[in-house]
Structures are given as C-alpha cells and as structure tokens.
Design an enzyme around this catalytic site. Sequence first.
Site, PDB file in Angstrom:
ATOM      1  N   CYS A   1      -5.066   2.176  -5.596  1.00  0.00           N
ATOM      2  CA  CYS A   1      -4.978   2.047  -4.069  1.00  0.00           C
ATOM      3  C   CYS A   1      -5.511   3.365  -3.500  1.00  0.00           C
ATOM      4  CB  CYS A   1      -3.349   2.372  -3.913  1.00  0.00           C
ATOM      5  SG  CYS A   1      -2.834   2.177  -2.063  1.00  0.00           S
TER       6      CYS A   1
ATOM      7  N   HIS B   1      -0.407  -6.844  -2.190  1.00  0.00           N
ATOM      8  CA  HIS B   1      -0.899  -5.431  -2.077  1.00  0.00           C
ATOM      9  C   HIS B   1      -0.671  -5.059  -0.716  1.00  0.00           C
ATOM     10  CE1 HIS B   1      -2.709  -1.430  -3.801  1.00  0.00           C
ATOM     11  NE2 HIS B   1      -2.997  -1.455  -2.656  1.00  0.00           N
ATOM     12  N   GLU B   2      -1.441  -5.450  -0.010  1.00  0.00           N
ATOM     13  CA  GLU B   2      -1.752  -5.137   1.478  1.00  0.00           C
ATOM     14  C   GLU B   2      -0.353  -5.391   2.292  1.00  0.00           C
ATOM     15  OE1 GLU B   2      -4.081  -3.459   1.912  1.00  0.00           O
ATOM     16  OE2 GLU B   2      -5.030  -4.169   0.013  1.00  0.00           O
TER      17      GLU B   2
HETATM   18  C1  FHF Z   1      -8.476  -1.446  -3.382  1.00  0.00           C
HETATM   19  N1  FHF Z   1     -10.236  -0.969  -5.169  1.00  0.00           N
HETATM   20  O1  FHF Z   1      -9.287  -2.023  -2.756  1.00  0.00           O
HETATM   21  C2  FHF Z   1      -8.900  -0.985  -4.872  1.00  0.00           C
HETATM   22  C3  FHF Z   1      -8.607   0.799  -4.776  1.00  0.00           C
HETATM   23  C4  FHF Z   1      -5.375  -5.194  -5.899  1.00  0.00           C
HETATM   24  O2  FHF Z   1      -4.226  -1.373   0.412  1.00  0.00           O
HETATM   25  O3  FHF Z   1      -9.911  -3.110  -5.977  1.00  0.00           O
HETATM   26  O4  FHF Z   1      -5.437   0.570  -1.273  1.00  0.00           O
HETATM   27  F1  FHF Z   1     -14.161  -3.185  -4.220  1.00  0.00           F
HETATM   28  C5  FHF Z   1      -5.261  -1.320  -0.048  1.00  0.00           C
HETATM   29  C6  FHF Z   1     -14.171  -5.660  -6.617  1.00  0.00           C
HETATM   30  C7  FHF Z   1     -13.258  -5.525  -7.279  1.00  0.00           C
HETATM   31  C8  FHF Z   1     -14.494  -4.998  -5.588  1.00  0.00           C
HETATM   32  C9  FHF Z   1     -12.497  -4.311  -7.002  1.00  0.00           C
HETATM   33  C10 FHF Z   1      -5.547  -4.573  -4.396  1.00  0.00           C
HETATM   34  C11 FHF Z   1      -6.282  -3.316  -4.214  1.00  0.00           C
HETATM   35  C12 FHF Z   1      -6.407  -2.551  -2.954  1.00  0.00           C
HETATM   36  C13 FHF Z   1      -7.412  -0.764  -1.507  1.00  0.00           C
HETATM   37  N2  FHF Z   1     -11.988  -2.423  -5.590  1.00  0.00           N
HETATM   38  C14 FHF Z   1     -10.656  -2.251  -5.642  1.00  0.00           C
HETATM   39  C15 FHF Z   1     -13.798  -3.777  -5.257  1.00  0.00           C
HETATM   40  C16 FHF Z   1     -12.739  -3.538  -6.185  1.00  0.00           C
HETATM   41  C17 FHF Z   1      -7.355  -1.222  -2.948  1.00  0.00           C
HETATM   42  N3  FHF Z   1      -6.033  -0.657  -0.850  1.00  0.00           N
HETATM   43  C18 FHF Z   1      -8.854   1.489  -6.026  1.00  0.00           C
HETATM   44  C19 FHF Z   1      -9.442   1.286  -3.852  1.00  0.00           C
HETATM   45 ZN    ZN Z   2      -3.331   0.217  -1.316  1.00  0.00          ZN
END
Ligand code: FHF
Ligand code: ZN
Length: 184
Positions: free
Chosen positions: A110, A154-155
Amino acid sequence: EINMETVIHDDDPRIRQHSADVNIPLSKEDAELLFKMHQYVAESQDEQIAEVKNLQPAVGIAAIQLGIPKKMIAVVVPIDEDHIFEFALANPKIISRSRELAALQTGEGCLSVPETKEGYVFRSNRIKVRGYDLLTDQEVTIKAEGYPAIVLQHEIDHLSGKLYYDHINQKNPYQIPDNAVVLE
Ligand code: FHF
Ligand code: ZN
C-alpha cells in the site's frame, strides 16, 4: 500535486477516517481531483515518468490517501498486452460478492504503508461494484474477478479506513481458508 510526499501514511490518523459521498454530477474541484488521481496511477506505471517524478508504481489510489475524506478511487490494472481495467470512480459501492475468497500469492502492499506486512489478504474473488465513472461519464456496474476484484476491494476498503494488513491472520499469516484460492 500528487506525489510520494503528498500521500499520507498509516501513522496519520486520517487514514482511518471514513470517507463521505460526493455529489453527482461532480463539482469541478472533485472532478479535477479524481482526474489527477487516475493520471497519477497511470503515470506511476510508465517507467520513464515514474523515474523522473519519483513515483512508486501503483494500480490504484483512494482520495483519503491524500488526506481527503471523499469517496473517490482510481484503478489502472494492466490485464494483458492490449487490455487495461481502469476506472475513476465516485461513490463506489460493492453490491454483491462471491463466497469464494482469493488472495495474491505475493500478498499486498500500500502507498500508505511504508513497512510491508507479510501474509495472505483474503477478499471476495468476484464482486459487482456500482458507481459513477469519470472516464466514461456514466453510472457503471462493474463485474470483476481475481486481481482486478482484489484491487477494487483494496481501494474501497480505504473509504472506510481499512488497511490490507487488517485482513491478515495474525496467528498464521499464510493459512488458507476452505473457500479460498491463492492467485498467481
Ligand atoms: C499498489 N503497488 O498499487 C501497490 C503498492 C492490491 O490504495 O500493486 O495503496 F504497479 C492503493 C502491476 C502489479 C503494476 C503491481 C492493491 C494494491 C494497491 C496502491 N504495483 C502495486 C503495479 C503493481 C497499492 N494503494 C505497493 C504501491
Ligand atoms: Zn492502499
């Protein structure tokens, strides 16, 4: 501007706040914020932009991560070579969910949690979400399964102050319930 400095962390009590509904049609201010949230997530996945702007690659963001307690989320999930699952949603609501659960093999991370917590995060494997999508300017009902469903949950969790590690089994972080699958 949205960047790594403007995202709040889990040491900030605002991350546990409940977000409020926004009015539809969106005000200019809300539409601009939601547009920028979507842009931030999309750009974070572009290697060159991410490097120049120092962005951690992300697949989603919620307004509360910027300290703004409004029900707005953006998701950009690459599916394959030429498909992207992407939405910029106001007032998203889960209207149905499968009994079957799913978790990512690699766990979750996150933007608001600097120290990664290990373990499976089980969520519904299939959900239906209703909300207003700024990208298409329409009320939408989204059917999602697997990874995109996990990202949406998650969101949407952020809108009620929940963080991914709240779902990790403290006694056995890698225990798999009977009705669950592990993805990837
Ligand atoms: C992310 N990054 O996006 C994580 C964090 C499962 O509320 O997953 O906290 F960029 C929102 C392909 C695969 C491309 C993985 C939901 C995770 C949400 C952001 N990166 C990724 C990618 C990723 C959180 N967040 C580690 C930053
Ligand atoms: Zn998050």
